[in-house]
Design a protein around this motif. Structure first.
Motif, short mmCIF file in Angstrom:
data_model
loop_
_atom_site.label_atom_id
_atom_site.label_comp_id
_atom_site.label_asym_id
_atom_site.label_seq_id
_atom_site.Cartn_x
_atom_site.Cartn_y
_atom_site.Cartn_z
N HIS A 4 0.84 -1.20 0.00
CA HIS A 4 0.00 0.00 0.00
C HIS A 4 0.87 1.25 0.00
O HIS A 4 1.88 1.33 0.71
CB HIS A 4 -0.86 -0.08 1.28
N VAL A 5 0.51 2.21 -0.83
CA VAL A 5 1.16 3.53 -0.80
C VAL A 5 0.08 4.56 -0.51
O VAL A 5 -0.99 4.52 -1.11
CB VAL A 5 1.83 3.86 -2.16
N LEU A 6 0.38 5.45 0.41
CA LEU A 6 -0.57 6.55 0.68
C LEU A 6 -0.05 7.80 -0.01
O LEU A 6 1.06 8.27 0.29
CB LEU A 6 -0.71 6.79 2.18
N ILE A 7 -0.83 8.30 -0.96
CA ILE A 7 -0.46 9.55 -1.62
C ILE A 7 -1.25 10.67 -0.97
O ILE A 7 -2.48 10.61 -0.89
CB ILE A 7 -0.77 9.47 -3.12
N LEU A 8 -0.54 11.67 -0.45
CA LEU A 8 -1.24 12.84 0.10
C LEU A 8 -1.16 13.92 -0.97
O LEU A 8 -0.12 14.55 -1.17
CB LEU A 8 -0.61 13.24 1.44
N ASN A 9 -2.26 14.08 -1.66
CA ASN A 9 -2.31 14.96 -2.83
C ASN A 9 -2.77 16.37 -2.44
O ASN A 9 -3.20 16.61 -1.33
CB ASN A 9 -3.26 14.34 -3.86
N ASP A 13 1.48 17.00 -6.01
CA ASP A 13 0.68 18.09 -6.57
C ASP A 13 0.42 17.68 -8.01
O ASP A 13 1.30 17.78 -8.86
CB ASP A 13 1.47 19.40 -6.49
N CYS A 14 -0.77 17.19 -8.26
CA CYS A 14 -1.07 16.64 -9.60
C CYS A 14 -1.37 17.72 -10.63
O CYS A 14 -1.55 17.41 -11.80
CB CYS A 14 -2.23 15.66 -9.52
N LEU A 15 -1.45 18.97 -10.20
CA LEU A 15 -1.72 20.02 -11.18
C LEU A 15 -0.43 20.49 -11.85
O LEU A 15 -0.45 21.08 -12.92
CB LEU A 15 -2.41 21.21 -10.52
N LYS A 43 -7.88 11.42 -7.90
CA LYS A 43 -7.53 10.10 -8.47
C LYS A 43 -7.29 10.21 -9.97
O LYS A 43 -6.29 9.74 -10.49
CB LYS A 43 -8.64 9.06 -8.18
N SER A 44 -8.24 10.84 -10.67
CA SER A 44 -8.11 10.97 -12.12
C SER A 44 -6.90 11.83 -12.48
O SER A 44 -6.17 11.53 -13.41
CB SER A 44 -9.38 11.59 -12.72
N SER A 45 -6.71 12.89 -11.70
CA SER A 45 -5.57 13.78 -11.97
C SER A 45 -4.25 13.03 -11.78
O SER A 45 -3.30 13.23 -12.54
CB SER A 45 -5.59 14.99 -11.03
N LEU A 46 -4.20 12.17 -10.79
CA LEU A 46 -2.98 11.39 -10.56
C LEU A 46 -2.71 10.47 -11.75
O LEU A 46 -1.57 10.37 -12.23
CB LEU A 46 -3.12 10.55 -9.27
N ARG A 84 -11.15 11.40 -16.76
CA ARG A 84 -11.82 12.69 -16.70
C ARG A 84 -11.65 13.33 -15.32
O ARG A 84 -11.87 12.70 -14.31
CB ARG A 84 -13.30 12.48 -17.00
N VAL A 85 -11.26 14.59 -15.36
CA VAL A 85 -11.06 15.33 -14.11
C VAL A 85 -12.26 16.23 -13.88
O VAL A 85 -12.74 16.87 -14.80
CB VAL A 85 -9.77 16.18 -14.19
#
Ligand SMILES: Nc1nc2c(ncn2[C@@H]2O[C@H](COP(=O)(O)OP(=O)(O)OP(=O)(O)O)[C@@H](O)[C@H]2O)c(=O)[nH]1
Length: 319
Positions: free
Chosen positions: A75-80, A109-111, A155-158, A174-175
């Motif tokens: 498991h990986v926890l991504i703190l976005n 930061d997925c942006l 999720k979609s952005s990642l 889709r974001v």
């Protein structure tokens, strides 16, 4: 905003928030139970779970059903949305997560077009999988990951960000600005060529039972629960309470106030006037008809919340 001015007001701020006996039960839409069931059923073919959560609430609102899966799969926890989070106490966060059994954490930061931490994800996942005996298919060199998380957390952005980084490919997912955009259940999307790695995109699911009204409010503030289910006015009030508690007073300048205030009605009135969100209403009085200008509180509340979500009111840590 001058600090001394703000500090004069500190005693005036609320130290607890009155949730007014609200019940969070109806903030959890029924269709999410179905999503969870489908996700559980697909776990068998998954090598690693990528759980994505909002960096502003690293401890609140993570789905306990997701946490159960920690023992089942790496498991990986991504703190976005780290661009919106005050990460000055990052070490405290990592320590507490580790105590809770979460060792693999990545802030993202997925942006951002190119983000170093997104690049780190594939090697990190490979290392984690490599150090865990592969459960179901020793010979298979293809990897399958499942992305899980509460609605609207990115999720979609990642997935799009991973595709951009590893495949130089554009959007596959889709974001959306509203929670619950990822409707199609479990779409399989390739995110890496060497090794071949696919991701199962899942619909955002909230915990079946939100642990407290405050947790629900934090999720709402971060955009994981539809605003109208909770109420824009109370979200705005909780936002004001939080900003004051954290000493984040940039709203004072933004909305041309004299000093910080803990009075949401006053603030919303000022926002409404500043943004021209007012309505002219005819009032019939004992001495004749008059026209009065009323602030549109809901529109002002919405603007305040939106400014926060865009990061215009400063970075925060709500946990
Ligand atoms: N500031 C900021 N915004 C982000 C980041 N990642 C995603 N967003 C925004 O958050 C919103 C939701 O992003 P999505 O990728 O659609 O989230 P999701 O988890 O797939 O949403 P659901 O389908 O509702 O579960 C969009 O407006 C994104 O632009 C980030 O790292 N920083």
């Amino acid at each position: 905003m001058k600090l001394y001015q703000a500090l004069r007001n500190v005693d005036k701020f609320r130290t607890v928030f009155d949730f007014g006996g609200r019940d969070v039960a109806h903030w959890f839409p029924g269709h999410m139970a179905k999503g969870l069931k489908q996700m559980r059923a697909s776990l068998r073919s998954v090598d690693c779970i990528i759980e994505i959560h909002d960096a502003r609430i690293p401890f609140s609102g993570r789905n306990p059903v997701f946490q159960e899966t920690l023992d089942v799969r790496p498991h990986v926890l991504i703190l976005n949305k780290m661009d919106l989070a005050d990460l000055s106490s990052k070490q405290r966060i990592l320590k507490k997560l580790e105590k809770d059994g979460v060792r693999n954490v990545l802030f993202t930061d997925c942006l951002k077009q190119r983000h170093d931490n997104i690049k780190k994800l594939v090697p990190m996942v490979m290392e984690i999988i490599g150090s865990t005996p592969r459960f179901n298919r020793d010979e298979n060199t293809n990897y399958c990951l499942m992305v899980i998380g509460v609605p609207n957390v990115g999720k979609s952005s990642l997935i799009n960000s991973l595709r951009r980084t590893n495949l130089q490919k554009g959007r596959a997912s889709r974001v959306g600005g509203e929670p619950g955009i990822t409707k199609a259940v479990l779409t399989k999307i390739q995110v890496c060529e060497r090794p071949i790695m696919h991701l199962l995109d899942t619909p955002g699911v909230l915990p079946p039972k939100i642990e407290s009204v405050e947790t629900g409010m934090k999720l709402a503030l971060c955009g994981s629960i539809l605003d109208h289910l909770v109420g824009e006015d109370i979200i705005a009030d909780y936002l004001l309470y939080s900003l004051n508690r954290l000493g984040k007073f940039s709203y004072v300048e933004k909305y041309d106030l004299q000093e910080p205030s803990d009075d949401i009605q006053y603030l919303l009135k000022r926002i409404a006037v500043k943004l021209g969100k007012t309505q002219r209403v005819k009032a019939i009085t004992g001495v004749g008809n008059i026209t009065v200008t009323l602030p549109n509180y809901t529109a002002a509340a919405y603007d305040f919340i939106r400014a926060f979500r865009k990061g215009e009111l400063g970075r925060v840590m709500l946990d």
